[in-house]
Scaffold this active site. Structure first.
Site, PDB file in Angstrom:
ATOM      1  N   GLY A  28       0.840  -1.202   0.000  1.00 48.29           N
ATOM      2  CA  GLY A  28       0.000   0.000   0.000  1.00 48.29           C
ATOM      3  C   GLY A  28       0.874   1.250   0.000  1.00 48.29           C
ATOM      4  N   THR A  59       4.216   2.821   5.489  1.00 46.99           N
ATOM      5  CA  THR A  59       2.834   2.335   5.516  1.00 46.99           C
ATOM      6  C   THR A  59       2.026   3.272   6.401  1.00 46.99           C
ATOM      7  OG1 THR A  59       1.347   0.638   6.416  1.00 46.99           O
ATOM      8  CG2 THR A  59       3.556   0.657   7.316  1.00 46.99           C
ATOM      9  N   ASP A 106       4.694  -4.409   6.246  1.00 50.85           N
ATOM     10  CA  ASP A 106       5.028  -5.765   6.709  1.00 50.85           C
ATOM     11  C   ASP A 106       5.119  -6.790   5.571  1.00 50.85           C
ATOM     12  OD1 ASP A 106       2.301  -5.623   6.319  1.00 50.85           O
ATOM     13  OD2 ASP A 106       1.758  -6.698   8.139  1.00 50.85           O
ATOM     14  N   ARG A 114       1.076  -5.161  -5.213  1.00 52.45           N
ATOM     15  CA  ARG A 114       1.190  -6.329  -4.333  1.00 52.45           C
ATOM     16  C   ARG A 114       1.355  -7.512  -5.285  1.00 52.45           C
ATOM     17  NH1 ARG A 114      -0.671  -4.247   0.723  1.00 52.45           N
ATOM     18  NH2 ARG A 114      -2.362  -2.760   0.534  1.00 52.45           N
ATOM     19  N   SER A 115       2.499  -8.216  -5.183  1.00 54.71           N
ATOM     20  CA  SER A 115       2.795  -9.258  -6.174  1.00 54.71           C
ATOM     21  C   SER A 115       2.584 -10.664  -5.613  1.00 54.71           C
ATOM     22  CB  SER A 115       4.250  -9.104  -6.644  1.00 54.71           C
ATOM     23  OG  SER A 115       4.658 -10.239  -7.363  1.00 54.71           O
ATOM     24  N   ASP A 153      -0.279   2.356   8.209  1.00 57.55           N
ATOM     25  CA  ASP A 153      -0.800   1.591   9.347  1.00 57.55           C
ATOM     26  C   ASP A 153       0.025   1.735  10.635  1.00 57.55           C
ATOM     27  OD1 ASP A 153      -2.788   0.681   7.704  1.00 57.55           O
ATOM     28  OD2 ASP A 153      -1.896  -1.277   7.360  1.00 57.55           O
ATOM     29  N   ARG A 159      -6.433  -3.011   8.852  1.00 58.22           N
ATOM     30  CA  ARG A 159      -7.027  -4.357   8.859  1.00 58.22           C
ATOM     31  C   ARG A 159      -6.634  -5.120  10.103  1.00 58.22           C
ATOM     32  NH1 ARG A 159      -6.655  -5.707   2.733  1.00 58.22           N
ATOM     33  NH2 ARG A 159      -4.441  -5.501   3.091  1.00 58.22           N
ATOM     34  N   ASP A 215       2.264  -0.159  11.745  1.00 56.07           N
ATOM     35  CA  ASP A 215       2.256  -1.435  12.468  1.00 56.07           C
ATOM     36  C   ASP A 215       3.579  -2.205  12.352  1.00 56.07           C
ATOM     37  OD1 ASP A 215       1.932  -1.905   9.777  1.00 56.07           O
ATOM     38  OD2 ASP A 215       0.388  -3.433  10.008  1.00 56.07           O
TER      39      ASP A 215
HETATM   40  O1  F6P Z   1      -1.568  -1.435   4.554  1.00 59.44           O
HETATM   41  C1  F6P Z   1      -2.112  -0.238   4.189  1.00 59.44           C
HETATM   42  C2  F6P Z   1      -3.591  -0.347   3.916  1.00 59.44           C
HETATM   43  O2  F6P Z   1      -4.071   0.902   3.511  1.00 59.44           O
HETATM   44  C3  F6P Z   1      -4.446  -0.902   5.060  1.00 59.44           C
HETATM   45  O3  F6P Z   1      -4.744   0.046   6.049  1.00 59.44           O
HETATM   46  C4  F6P Z   1      -5.645  -1.396   4.317  1.00 59.44           C
HETATM   47  O4  F6P Z   1      -6.298  -2.391   5.068  1.00 59.44           O
HETATM   48  C5  F6P Z   1      -5.056  -1.943   3.057  1.00 59.44           C
HETATM   49  O5  F6P Z   1      -3.818  -1.266   2.868  1.00 59.44           O
HETATM   50  C6  F6P Z   1      -5.904  -1.760   1.817  1.00 59.44           C
HETATM   51  O6  F6P Z   1      -5.245  -2.357   0.744  1.00 59.44           O
HETATM   52  P1  F6P Z   1      -5.649  -2.181  -0.777  1.00 59.44           P
HETATM   53  O7  F6P Z   1      -5.292  -0.793  -1.196  1.00 59.44           O
HETATM   54  O8  F6P Z   1      -4.833  -3.203  -1.481  1.00 59.44           O
HETATM   55  O9  F6P Z   1      -7.115  -2.407  -0.850  1.00 59.44           O
END
Ligand code: F6P
Length: 325
Positions: A14, A129, A106, A75-76, A131, A175, A133
């Site tokens: 992300g 990120t 992560d 995301r691969s 998040d 999440r 986290d």
């Molecule tokens: O990890 C960052 C994040 O924005 C999370 O907070 C969220 O759950 C997820 O990515 C959403 O991912 P995507 O953009 O692939 O839907």
């Protein structure tokens, strides 16, 4: 004396505001060490597809203030396989890239850990990120901007909630982690904050909300992390309708708005410091580590620890939020 002559930098997972500022810092610091820099576009996907671009000091001009990432992100699924990683490693070697700087969260660092173990290509992580986290850093790049974006949205929702005497359930990203929910909830003066880290019991929520309305408050605002075990704001609203049907209730999901926008000053400074520190760490012979900021100082942590050790929310902040609501 380091043998590294060419480094590859990429953003993955992300996106988060400040990633561009980090790329800029990596490229410009690398130039100070006479290193060549290759941008790997679309993260690990681009590594497998040989989506490489030469970067120089000029190519990162005028990006410090931009959200998103000029290197793109992805995301691969292929990189999660040994074959995918082997293909990526071959491409890196064919392109004479001696070391990698990975900017992400992560998932990115789990991938980098396996990649290093299997192919021994030096790698340094930079935490990017929204998040927040990752262990090994007080804050991740993009977190502060996301907090401010969510807080700004909550302020606006409060105005309309108050005008109509409504109850609002605002869902923020996260999440598996409640950092955004906790701090935006406090900054936005939420009556309740629901996180994945704490067990949400419906009877307790209902009794807290009853207290809110008994205190003659006509509008109220609940911040829910998307990963809360209630299933998020929409499901929670459905559950509450039975007992609080007489109150006008609305749900607002902030979603990807939290990922975009200009990085705050704090994120730009963090990105600049960590981008420079990543290159310096490579030159000092570090590998398989992440650079982070711990109590205001740059520190390196084993890459594996950053995602395998769960970073704890500050439970004192949660108590504070309860007391002030
Ligand atoms: O990890 C960052 C994040 O924005 C999370 O907070 C969220 O759950 C997820 O990515 C959403 O991912 P995507 O953009 O692939 O839907």
């Amino acid at each position: 004396m380091s043998t590294i002559k060419k480094i590859g930098v990429f953003t993955s997972g992300g996106d988060s505001p400040g990633m561009n500022a980090a790329v800029r810092a990596v490229v410009r610091t690398a130039k100070n060490f006479d290193l060549n820099v290759v941008g790997i576009r679309h993260g690990y996907y681009g590594m497998i597809q040989k989506d490489f671009v030469e970067l120089d000091g000029i190519s990162v001009s005028n990006i410090i203030q931009q959200g998103g990432t000029i290197l793109k992100s992805a995301r691969s699924a292929d990189f999660k396989t040994e074959e995918g990683r082997a293909k990526a490693a071959q491409n890196i070697k064919d392109y004479d890239i001696d070391a990698l700087v990975a900017i992400g969260g992560d998932g990115t660092f789990q991938g980098a850990t396996s990649f290093y173990k299997e192919h021994n290509i030096p790698v340094i992580g930079i935490p990017g990120t929204i998040d927040n986290d990752l262990s090994g850093t007080d804050e991740t790049i993009g977190y502060d901007t996301a907090l401010n974006t969510a807080m700004d949205a909550i302020d606006k929702i409060r105005d309309t909630a108050d005008a109509h005497d409504r109850m609002f359930l605002v869902e923020v990203m996260g999440r598996e982690a409640g950092f955004i929910a906790l701090e935006t909830g406090i900054a936005g003066g939420a009556e309740l904050i629901l996180l994945p880290e704490t067990l949400t019991r419906m009877p307790e929520i209902k009794s807290s909300l009853s207290d809110v309305f008994r205190a003659q408050r006509r509008s109220s605002l609940i911040v829910v992390a998307e990963g809360d075990e209630t299933g998020g704001a929409v499901k929670l609203a459905d559950e509450l309708k039975g007992d609080f049907g007489k109150y006008d209730m609305r749900v607002c999901i902030l979603g990807h708005i939290q990922r975009g926008g200009k990085p705050t000053a704090r994120d730009r400074v963090l990105s600049s410091r960590l981008g420079a520190a990543a290159v310096q760490s490579l030159m000092d012979g570090h590998t398989n580590v992440m650079v982070g900021l711990v109590n205001g100082e740059v520190k390196v942590s084993p890459l594996h620890n950053t995602w395998s050790k769960k970073k704890s929310i500050n439970y004192e902040l949660l108590e504070l939020a309860k007391m002030l609501s």
